[in-house]
Design a protein around this motif. Structure first.
Motif, PDB file in Angstrom:
ATOM      1  N   ILE A 151      -5.519 -10.564  10.816  1.00 52.29           N
ATOM      2  CA  ILE A 151      -5.067 -10.240  12.170  1.00 52.29           C
ATOM      3  C   ILE A 151      -5.883  -9.060  12.673  1.00 52.29           C
ATOM      4  CG2 ILE A 151      -3.111  -9.510  13.595  1.00 52.29           C
ATOM      5  CD1 ILE A 151      -1.320 -10.682  11.276  1.00 52.29           C
ATOM      6  N   GLN A 152      -6.511  -9.226  13.816  1.00 54.73           N
ATOM      7  CA  GLN A 152      -7.406  -8.216  14.384  1.00 54.73           C
ATOM      8  C   GLN A 152      -6.798  -7.684  15.684  1.00 54.73           C
ATOM      9  OE1 GLN A 152      -9.656  -5.716  14.629  1.00 54.73           O
ATOM     10  NE2 GLN A 152     -11.061  -7.010  13.476  1.00 54.73           N
ATOM     11  N   ILE A 158      -7.262   1.566  10.980  1.00 53.68           N
ATOM     12  CA  ILE A 158      -6.055   1.390  10.176  1.00 53.68           C
ATOM     13  C   ILE A 158      -6.077  -0.030   9.621  1.00 53.68           C
ATOM     14  CG2 ILE A 158      -3.536   1.469  10.126  1.00 53.68           C
ATOM     15  CD1 ILE A 158      -3.746   3.142  12.770  1.00 53.68           C
ATOM     16  N   PHE A 159      -5.924  -0.139   8.323  1.00 57.08           N
ATOM     17  CA  PHE A 159      -5.937  -1.442   7.659  1.00 57.08           C
ATOM     18  C   PHE A 159      -4.622  -1.652   6.934  1.00 57.08           C
ATOM     19  CE2 PHE A 159     -10.312  -0.047   7.896  1.00 57.08           C
ATOM     20  CZ  PHE A 159     -10.986  -1.182   8.312  1.00 57.08           C
ATOM     21  N   ARG A 160      -4.162  -2.894   6.957  1.00 54.48           N
ATOM     22  CA  ARG A 160      -2.997  -3.277   6.139  1.00 54.48           C
ATOM     23  C   ARG A 160      -3.514  -4.157   5.012  1.00 54.48           C
ATOM     24  NH1 ARG A 160       0.844  -7.387   6.002  1.00 54.48           N
ATOM     25  NH2 ARG A 160       0.066  -8.309   7.925  1.00 54.48           N
ATOM     26  N   VAL A 161      -3.138  -3.797   3.791  1.00 55.37           N
ATOM     27  CA  VAL A 161      -3.586  -4.516   2.602  1.00 55.37           C
ATOM     28  C   VAL A 161      -2.394  -5.224   1.981  1.00 55.37           C
ATOM     29  CG1 VAL A 161      -4.685  -4.282   0.335  1.00 55.37           C
ATOM     30  CG2 VAL A 161      -5.368  -2.772   2.224  1.00 55.37           C
ATOM     31  N   GLU A 162      -2.612  -6.483   1.627  1.00 53.28           N
ATOM     32  CA  GLU A 162      -1.554  -7.284   1.011  1.00 53.28           C
ATOM     33  C   GLU A 162      -2.163  -8.055  -0.155  1.00 53.28           C
ATOM     34  OE1 GLU A 162       0.301 -11.064   2.973  1.00 53.28           O
ATOM     35  OE2 GLU A 162       1.451  -9.326   3.671  1.00 53.28           O
ATOM     36  N   VAL A 194      -5.544  -7.691   5.455  1.00 53.29           N
ATOM     37  CA  VAL A 194      -4.946  -8.759   6.262  1.00 53.29           C
ATOM     38  C   VAL A 194      -4.719  -8.376   7.723  1.00 53.29           C
ATOM     39  CG1 VAL A 194      -3.876  -9.900   4.276  1.00 53.29           C
ATOM     40  CG2 VAL A 194      -2.594  -8.141   5.534  1.00 53.29           C
ATOM     41  N   GLU A 195      -4.907  -7.073   8.054  1.00 55.27           N
ATOM     42  CA  GLU A 195      -4.685  -6.656   9.435  1.00 55.27           C
ATOM     43  C   GLU A 195      -5.467  -5.378   9.706  1.00 55.27           C
ATOM     44  OE1 GLU A 195      -0.899  -6.648  12.498  1.00 55.27           O
ATOM     45  OE2 GLU A 195      -0.512  -6.588  10.353  1.00 55.27           O
TER      46      GLU A 195
END
Length: 158
Positions: A68-69, A129-133, A138-139
């Motif tokens: 997701i960008q 800002i990055f979201r890691v899963e 992932v974002e």
């Protein structure tokens, strides 16, 4: 008086973070370990893409299947990210982004970055800002501000 004592008893019976840590000292280590792992993933990805310009290799390694960008110039998904930045680096072969600060909290990693297109460019101050899963990015969100030639103070943006 009974209400005050009851409220006090309820507050005292709620476990605090430190009491949870004391009961399970490994819980803190796991949380820090996951945040550190996420920092390492994001920093390696960022340096691979924005310093080495190895967009496809580092994207294949670190971007999840669902990406997701939130940057309005780049479409969602791994392939659009690769296409966008491969073209960007063809047009700007001297572009680089230098990480100044890294902060991680759980699944989120923040980078404070100085991004330039070439040696004459004053650049842009960026917060990514990055979201890691599950070990994959992932974002992504970012906020950007041009570095001005004159400044109202003697502080830098970095």
């Amino acid at each position: 008086m009974k209400k005050v004592l009851l409220a006090t008893a309820l507050v005292l019976s709620i476990p605090t973070l430190s009491s949870v840590q004391a009961a399970d000292p490994q819980s803190t280590v796991r949380v820090k370990s996951q945040a550190e792992q996420n920092k390492n993933i994001v920093v390696d990805f960022y340096e691979g893409v924005f310093q080495k310009h190895e967009v496809k290799a580092y994207s294949d390694r670190y971007i999840g299947n669902q990406y997701i960008q939130h940057n309005p110039h780049v479409p969602d998904g791994k392939a659009p990210f690769v296409n966008y930045f491969t073209q960007y680096f063809k047009e700007n072969p001297d572009a680089k982004s230098t990480i100044k600060r890294v902060v991680a909290d759980g699944d989120l990693v923040w980078l404070h970055v100085h991004s330039t297109q070439n040696s004459k460019d004053l650049g842009t101050a960026v917060v990514d800002i990055f979201r890691v899963e599950n070990g994959k990015i992932v974002e992504h969100w970012d906020v950007q501000q041009q570095v001005p030639k004159p400044s109202a103070n003697k502080n830098t943006m970095f």
